[in-house]
Design a protein around this motif. Structure first.
Motif, PDB file in Angstrom:
ATOM      1  N   GLY A 181     135.165  -0.909  59.478  1.00  0.00           N
ATOM      2  CA  GLY A 181     134.937   0.497  59.184  1.00  0.00           C
ATOM      3  C   GLY A 181     134.081   1.213  60.207  1.00  0.00           C
ATOM      4  N   ASP A 182     133.366   0.465  61.056  1.00  0.00           N
ATOM      5  CA  ASP A 182     132.514   1.098  62.060  1.00  0.00           C
ATOM      6  C   ASP A 182     133.354   1.850  63.088  1.00  0.00           C
ATOM      7  OD1 ASP A 182     130.320   0.038  60.830  1.00  0.00           O
ATOM      8  OD2 ASP A 182     129.837  -1.402  62.418  1.00  0.00           O
ATOM      9  N   ARG A 183     132.833   2.979  63.526  1.00  0.00           N
ATOM     10  CA  ARG A 183     133.448   3.772  64.586  1.00  0.00           C
ATOM     11  C   ARG A 183     132.845   3.316  65.910  1.00  0.00           C
ATOM     12  NH1 ARG A 183     132.135   8.793  64.778  1.00  0.00           N
ATOM     13  NH2 ARG A 183     134.147   9.893  64.847  1.00  0.00           N
ATOM     14  N   VAL A 184     133.704   3.005  66.901  1.00  0.00           N
ATOM     15  CA  VAL A 184     133.209   2.397  68.132  1.00  0.00           C
ATOM     16  C   VAL A 184     133.900   2.955  69.365  1.00  0.00           C
ATOM     17  CG1 VAL A 184     132.533   0.217  67.027  1.00  0.00           C
ATOM     18  CG2 VAL A 184     134.859   0.471  67.949  1.00  0.00           C
ATOM     19  N   VAL A 185     133.168   2.881  70.477  1.00  0.00           N
ATOM     20  CA  VAL A 185     133.704   3.098  71.818  1.00  0.00           C
ATOM     21  C   VAL A 185     133.733   1.746  72.502  1.00  0.00           C
ATOM     22  CG1 VAL A 185     133.325   4.228  74.046  1.00  0.00           C
ATOM     23  CG2 VAL A 185     132.728   5.423  71.929  1.00  0.00           C
ATOM     24  N   VAL A 186     134.772   1.475  73.276  1.00  0.00           N
ATOM     25  CA  VAL A 186     134.877   0.208  73.984  1.00  0.00           C
ATOM     26  C   VAL A 186     134.466   0.401  75.446  1.00  0.00           C
ATOM     27  CG1 VAL A 186     136.369  -1.727  74.614  1.00  0.00           C
ATOM     28  CG2 VAL A 186     136.754  -0.498  72.462  1.00  0.00           C
ATOM     29  N   TYR A 187     133.376  -0.277  75.848  1.00  0.00           N
ATOM     30  CA  TYR A 187     133.014  -0.321  77.268  1.00  0.00           C
ATOM     31  C   TYR A 187     134.097  -1.133  77.968  1.00  0.00           C
ATOM     32  CZ  TYR A 187     130.211  -1.223  81.479  1.00  0.00           C
ATOM     33  OH  TYR A 187     129.749  -1.295  82.772  1.00  0.00           O
ATOM     34  N   HIS A 188     134.679  -0.598  79.025  1.00  0.00           N
ATOM     35  CA  HIS A 188     135.983  -1.111  79.445  1.00  0.00           C
ATOM     36  C   HIS A 188     135.954  -2.324  80.366  1.00  0.00           C
ATOM     37  CE1 HIS A 188     135.135   1.778  82.740  1.00  0.00           C
ATOM     38  NE2 HIS A 188     135.885   0.985  83.478  1.00  0.00           N
ATOM     39  N   LEU A 196     129.816   4.717  67.886  1.00  0.00           N
ATOM     40  CA  LEU A 196     130.179   6.116  68.087  1.00  0.00           C
ATOM     41  C   LEU A 196     129.522   6.936  66.984  1.00  0.00           C
ATOM     42  CD1 LEU A 196     131.875   8.303  69.533  1.00  0.00           C
ATOM     43  CD2 LEU A 196     133.749   7.744  67.962  1.00  0.00           C
ATOM     44  N   PRO A 197     128.559   7.808  67.339  1.00  0.00           N
ATOM     45  CA  PRO A 197     127.882   8.610  66.304  1.00  0.00           C
ATOM     46  C   PRO A 197     128.870   9.437  65.490  1.00  0.00           C
ATOM     47  CG  PRO A 197     126.712   8.762  68.398  1.00  0.00           C
ATOM     48  CD  PRO A 197     128.016   8.059  68.685  1.00  0.00           C
ATOM     49  N   ALA A 210     125.218   4.007  75.906  1.00  0.00           N
ATOM     50  CA  ALA A 210     124.665   4.215  74.569  1.00  0.00           C
ATOM     51  C   ALA A 210     123.689   5.390  74.575  1.00  0.00           C
ATOM     52  CB  ALA A 210     123.969   2.940  74.091  1.00  0.00           C
ATOM     53  N   GLU A 211     122.882   5.476  75.624  1.00  0.00           N
ATOM     54  CA  GLU A 211     121.953   6.602  75.784  1.00  0.00           C
ATOM     55  C   GLU A 211     122.711   7.920  75.846  1.00  0.00           C
ATOM     56  OE1 GLU A 211     118.758   6.279  78.889  1.00  0.00           O
ATOM     57  OE2 GLU A 211     119.909   7.928  79.780  1.00  0.00           O
ATOM     58  N   LEU A 212     123.804   7.936  76.597  1.00  0.00           N
ATOM     59  CA  LEU A 212     124.610   9.143  76.728  1.00  0.00           C
ATOM     60  C   LEU A 212     125.171   9.575  75.375  1.00  0.00           C
ATOM     61  CD1 LEU A 212     126.193  11.357  78.196  1.00  0.00           C
ATOM     62  CD2 LEU A 212     127.905   9.626  78.809  1.00  0.00           C
ATOM     63  N   LEU A 213     125.690   8.645  74.597  1.00  0.00           N
ATOM     64  CA  LEU A 213     126.257   8.985  73.292  1.00  0.00           C
ATOM     65  C   LEU A 213     125.214   9.664  72.408  1.00  0.00           C
ATOM     66  CD1 LEU A 213     128.362   5.760  72.758  1.00  0.00           C
ATOM     67  CD2 LEU A 213     129.299   8.077  72.902  1.00  0.00           C
ATOM     68  N   HIS A 214     123.997   9.158  72.419  1.00  0.00           N
ATOM     69  CA  HIS A 214     122.929   9.789  71.636  1.00  0.00           C
ATOM     70  C   HIS A 214     122.573  11.164  72.198  1.00  0.00           C
ATOM     71  CE1 HIS A 214     122.154   6.519  68.890  1.00  0.00           C
ATOM     72  NE2 HIS A 214     122.096   5.659  69.891  1.00  0.00           N
ATOM     73  N   ASN A 215     122.529  11.287  73.517  1.00  0.00           N
ATOM     74  CA  ASN A 215     122.176  12.570  74.120  1.00  0.00           C
ATOM     75  C   ASN A 215     123.238  13.632  73.864  1.00  0.00           C
ATOM     76  OD1 ASN A 215     119.682  11.866  75.143  1.00  0.00           O
ATOM     77  ND2 ASN A 215     120.479  11.222  77.124  1.00  0.00           N
ATOM     78  N   LEU A 216     124.492  13.240  73.829  1.00  0.00           N
ATOM     79  CA  LEU A 216     125.555  14.207  73.557  1.00  0.00           C
ATOM     80  C   LEU A 216     125.366  14.860  72.193  1.00  0.00           C
ATOM     81  CD1 LEU A 216     128.635  12.235  74.917  1.00  0.00           C
ATOM     82  CD2 LEU A 216     127.617  14.291  75.929  1.00  0.00           C
ATOM     83  N   VAL A 217     124.910  14.082  71.233  1.00  0.00           N
ATOM     84  CA  VAL A 217     124.626  14.633  69.911  1.00  0.00           C
ATOM     85  C   VAL A 217     123.472  15.626  70.003  1.00  0.00           C
ATOM     86  CG1 VAL A 217     123.885  14.096  67.560  1.00  0.00           C
ATOM     87  CG2 VAL A 217     125.503  12.585  68.736  1.00  0.00           C
ATOM     88  N   ARG A 218     122.419  15.257  70.717  1.00  0.00           N
ATOM     89  CA  ARG A 218     121.253  16.137  70.876  1.00  0.00           C
ATOM     90  C   ARG A 218     121.633  17.433  71.569  1.00  0.00           C
ATOM     91  NH1 ARG A 218     117.814  13.473  74.657  1.00  0.00           N
ATOM     92  NH2 ARG A 218     116.439  15.263  74.352  1.00  0.00           N
TER      93      ARG A 218
END
Length: 344
Positions: free
Chosen positions: A82-89, A137-138, A295-303
């Protein structure tokens, strides 16, 4: 399940393949969005040109995947169904110094494998991934947001972090394809006072202005850039992968400025003394990013309330993957994505 392969010759081969099952430490991801990267076009779709890390091994295409976990194997502890995820390629060895720092992109072990290049990627209904390659993925971001982050936005963010862009700086972005657009949007979010973009394509310049990725968009002549930047931008990022574009970025970086070369390909001929040494430039070669930085970028995009899916100008279902690649290869728009109907 359905899956798209890239046999070369600007073709896409859709096939029915068995559903994978997760082994120890592995996760099965139900795909929701899988965008197309310029590297896929350059080194796989048109011709199989890559060697080493870019050698295509006849696997399912797509190295920018995001989706929802549907099954986990033994030993998986960090993610759940059920978790939403991004795959580092890039899936590295996990043991070398580069992998331990999160830069699996730079892993040189024999077992290193990129999704969509040496192991099955995201252009299929299901993707088998290593747990260590997954990023949360937030909820505030869409699956398309996550797919665009998986390579392009992450690559641009890494380059801007390396150059230390801030509110003290003007930024020059050379090449306004999807990575260049990402660099412009991120430079603004990180505080750049002015972003100037260059691209020979009038369509791409218009799109960059429409998206708000740049404040000014020009063809890239010295006269145009001198008029906008005077003695140069404090930070420049080349996303063109073209020798002329790379030289433009360096020549229009201000003395003591910082430049990052991101675009793959091209041959650069430069007068080292005149352009680099005498002007005291710091130049970074920047290849993708790390899992930590992503991971830092994903959090910053929300901010920042910044949604990378703004760059997506066309989406297609998996059965229309051939049209998706033709659209991306035309190079007239922004990002192109393959999506699934239940991408929520």
């Amino acid at each position: 399940m359905r899956a798209a392969f890239l046999p070369g010759g600007s073709r896409v081969d859709l096939r029915d393949v068995p559903e994978p099952a997760p082994g120890h430490g592995q996760v099965l991801v139900g795909m929701r969005a899988s965008t197309i990267c310029g590297s896929d076009l350059r080194a796989i779709y048109r011709e199989h040109l890559g060697e080493g890390p870019e050698a295509y091994q006849g696997v399912v295409g797509g190295h920018e995947p995001a989706g929802r976990v549907v099954a986990v194997g033994e030993g998986v502890e960090r993610v759940s169904v059920g978790d939403r995820v991004v795959v580092y390629h890039i899936s590295g060895c996990g043991q070398c110094d580069e992998c331990r720092r999160g830069y699996q992109i730079s892993c040189t072990a024999a077992g290193r494998a990129a999704y969509g290049w040496q192991r099955d990627g995201g252009h299929a209904d299901l993707l088998l991934a290593e747990e260590r390659d997954l990023l949360a993925l937030p909820d505030e971001l869409t699956f398309l947001d996550g797919a665009v982050v998986a390579c392009g936005f992450g690559t641009a963010y890494e380059a801007l972090c390396r150059t230390g862009v801030s509110g003290r700086d003007r930024a020059l972005v050379v090449g306004l394809g999807p990575v260049g657009l990402a660099a412009g949007l991120l430079a603004k979010a990180m505080g750049a006072t002015t972003v100037v973009g260059t691209d020979p394509s009038a369509e791409r310049r218009a799109l960059a202005l429409e998206l708000g990725a740049v404040d000014h968009a020009v063809g890239g002549t010295d006269e145009e850039l001198d008029a906008l930047l005077g003695d140069g931008a404090e930070v420049s990022v080349d996303c063109s992968g073209n020798g002329r574009g790379q030289l433009t970025a360096l020549r229009h970086t201000r003395r003591w400025g910082r430049a990052a070369l991101v675009g793959e390909g091209g041959q650069l001929t430069v007068d080292v003394s005149e352009v680099l040494i005498h002007r005291q430039l710091t130049v970074h070669g920047s290849w993708v990013t790390s899992t930590v930085r992503m991971a830092e970028l994903l959090h910053n995009l929300v901010r920042w309330d910044l949604h990378p899916e703004r760059l997506v100008t066309s989406t297609f279902l998996l059965d229309d993957a051939a049209q998706a690649y033709r659209t991306a290869d035309a190079g007239a728009g922004g990002k192109v994505g393959v999506v699934w109907p239940d991408a929520v």
